[in-house]
Design an enzyme around this catalytic site. Structure first.
Site, PDB file in Angstrom:
ATOM      1  N   GLN A   1       2.616  -6.528   4.845  1.00  0.00           N
ATOM      2  CA  GLN A   1       2.737  -7.952   5.192  1.00  0.00           C
ATOM      3  C   GLN A   1       2.302  -8.229   6.629  1.00  0.00           C
ATOM      4  O   GLN A   1       1.677  -9.258   6.908  1.00  0.00           O
ATOM      5  CB  GLN A   1       4.173  -8.428   4.960  1.00  0.00           C
TER       6      GLN A   1
ATOM      7  N   CYS B   1       9.145  -3.278  -3.692  1.00  0.00           N
ATOM      8  CA  CYS B   1       9.480  -1.906  -3.300  1.00  0.00           C
ATOM      9  C   CYS B   1      10.866  -1.842  -2.664  1.00  0.00           C
ATOM     10  O   CYS B   1      11.482  -0.779  -2.640  1.00  0.00           O
ATOM     11  CB  CYS B   1       8.422  -1.326  -2.363  1.00  0.00           C
TER      12      CYS B   1
ATOM     13  N   GLU C   1       0.807  -1.216   0.000  1.00  0.00           N
ATOM     14  CA  GLU C   1       0.000   0.000   0.000  1.00  0.00           C
ATOM     15  C   GLU C   1       0.846   1.275   0.000  1.00  0.00           C
ATOM     16  O   GLU C   1       0.334   2.356  -0.258  1.00  0.00           O
ATOM     17  CB  GLU C   1      -0.962   0.025   1.187  1.00  0.00           C
ATOM     18  N   HIS C   2       2.138   1.155   0.276  1.00  0.00           N
ATOM     19  CA  HIS C   2       2.987   2.348   0.323  1.00  0.00           C
ATOM     20  C   HIS C   2       3.453   2.799  -1.061  1.00  0.00           C
ATOM     21  O   HIS C   2       3.555   3.994  -1.322  1.00  0.00           O
ATOM     22  CB  HIS C   2       4.205   2.095   1.223  1.00  0.00           C
ATOM     23  N   HIS C   3       3.766   1.824  -1.932  1.00  0.00           N
ATOM     24  CA  HIS C   3       4.268   2.176  -3.261  1.00  0.00           C
ATOM     25  C   HIS C   3       3.447   1.544  -4.389  1.00  0.00           C
ATOM     26  O   HIS C   3       3.737   1.751  -5.556  1.00  0.00           O
ATOM     27  CB  HIS C   3       5.733   1.735  -3.410  1.00  0.00           C
TER      28      HIS C   3
END
Length: 195
Positions: free
Chosen positions: A125, A155, A85-87
Site C-alpha cells: 500500500q 493477509c 506482494e508478500h502473500h
C-alpha cells in the site's frame, strides 16, 4: 505484436503451474470441480496484474488540457483492488486524490485509471500511494498533489493476526500540500475531519 504472441504461452504455463499447485496441496486437479480451475486462475491473475502492460503517464497525457484554474481538484472514493506482494492475497479500499493545477488539468476519469494501473500490479500500500502521487506530479507538474489510501488487507484478516476490522491508511503529498492548512482542507473535503 510480440507481447500478443507471449500472452497465450504465459497463460498455458501459468495453468500448468496451478495444476501442479493443486496436486501439491493434496487435491486432484482432474476432479470435476477443479478441471478448469488452473485456466480460470491463470486468466484471473493475468487480469489482476495487467497494470504491468500499461503506461499511467500516457493515460494522463492522453487527456491533458490547458486551463487557468489554480484551486484544488479532488477525485475521492476511488474503489480499487490490488494484490499484496508478500502473500499474494487481495487488499482493497478507496483512494482519494487531490491536485492543484499549474496550467494543465487532466480528464477526471484519468485519475481512477492511474489508480487501476498501479493497483493491478503486485503491491504494498505504501508504494501504491507514492507511485500514484509521483506519476501525477511528474506528468501534470501541478502546484501540489496529495494521495490518501484506505484499505483492508486480507493477509491481515484471513491469516496472521486475523484482525477483520483493521483499516490501513497511507498518504503522500508534494508542493502546496506540504502546508498543514492545505492538507486539512483536503481532508475536510474528502470527509475526514479531525476530532
Amino acid at each position: 505484436m510480440n507481447q500478443d504472441k507471449q500472452q497465450p504461452s504465459v497463460q498455458l504455463e501459468l495453468q500448468e503451474h496451478y495444476g501442479q499447485i493443486l496436486s501439491l496441496l493434496g487435491e486432484d486437479p482432474q476432479r470435476e470441480g477443479l478441471l478448469k480451475t488452473p485456466e480460470r486462475v491463470a486468466k484471473a491473475l493475468q487480469f489482476l496484474t495487467s497494470g504491468y502492460q500499461q503506461d499511467p503517464e500516457a493515460i494522463l497525457r492522453g487527456a491533458m488540457f490547458r486551463e487557468d484554474y489554480r484551486q484544488m481538484v479532488i477525485v475521492k472514493d476511488i474503489d480499487f483492488f490490488s494484490m499484496c506482494e508478500h502473500h499474494m492475497l487481495p487488499f482493497f479500499g478507496k483512494a482519494h486524490i487531490g491536485y492543484i493545477p499549474n496550467g494543465y488539468i487532466t480528464g477526471l476519469s484519468k485519475l481512477p485509471r492511474v489508480v487501476d494501473v498501479f493497483a493491478r500490479r503486485l503491491q504494498v500500500q505504501e508504494r501504491l500511494t507514492t507511485q500514484i502521487k509521483s506519476c501525477i506530479q511528474k506528468t501534470l507538474n501541478p502546484l501540489g498533489v496529495i494521495v490518501v489510501i484506505e484499505a483492508q488487507h486480507m493477509c491481515m484478516q484471513m491469516r496472521g493476526v486475523e484482525k477483520q476490522n483493521s483499516l490501513t491508511t497511507t498518504s503522500d503529498f508534494t508542493g502546496a500540500f506540504s502546508e498543514a492548512k492545505t492538507r486539512e482542507e483536503f481532508m475536510q473535503l474528502i470527509g475526514h475531519s479531525r476530532r
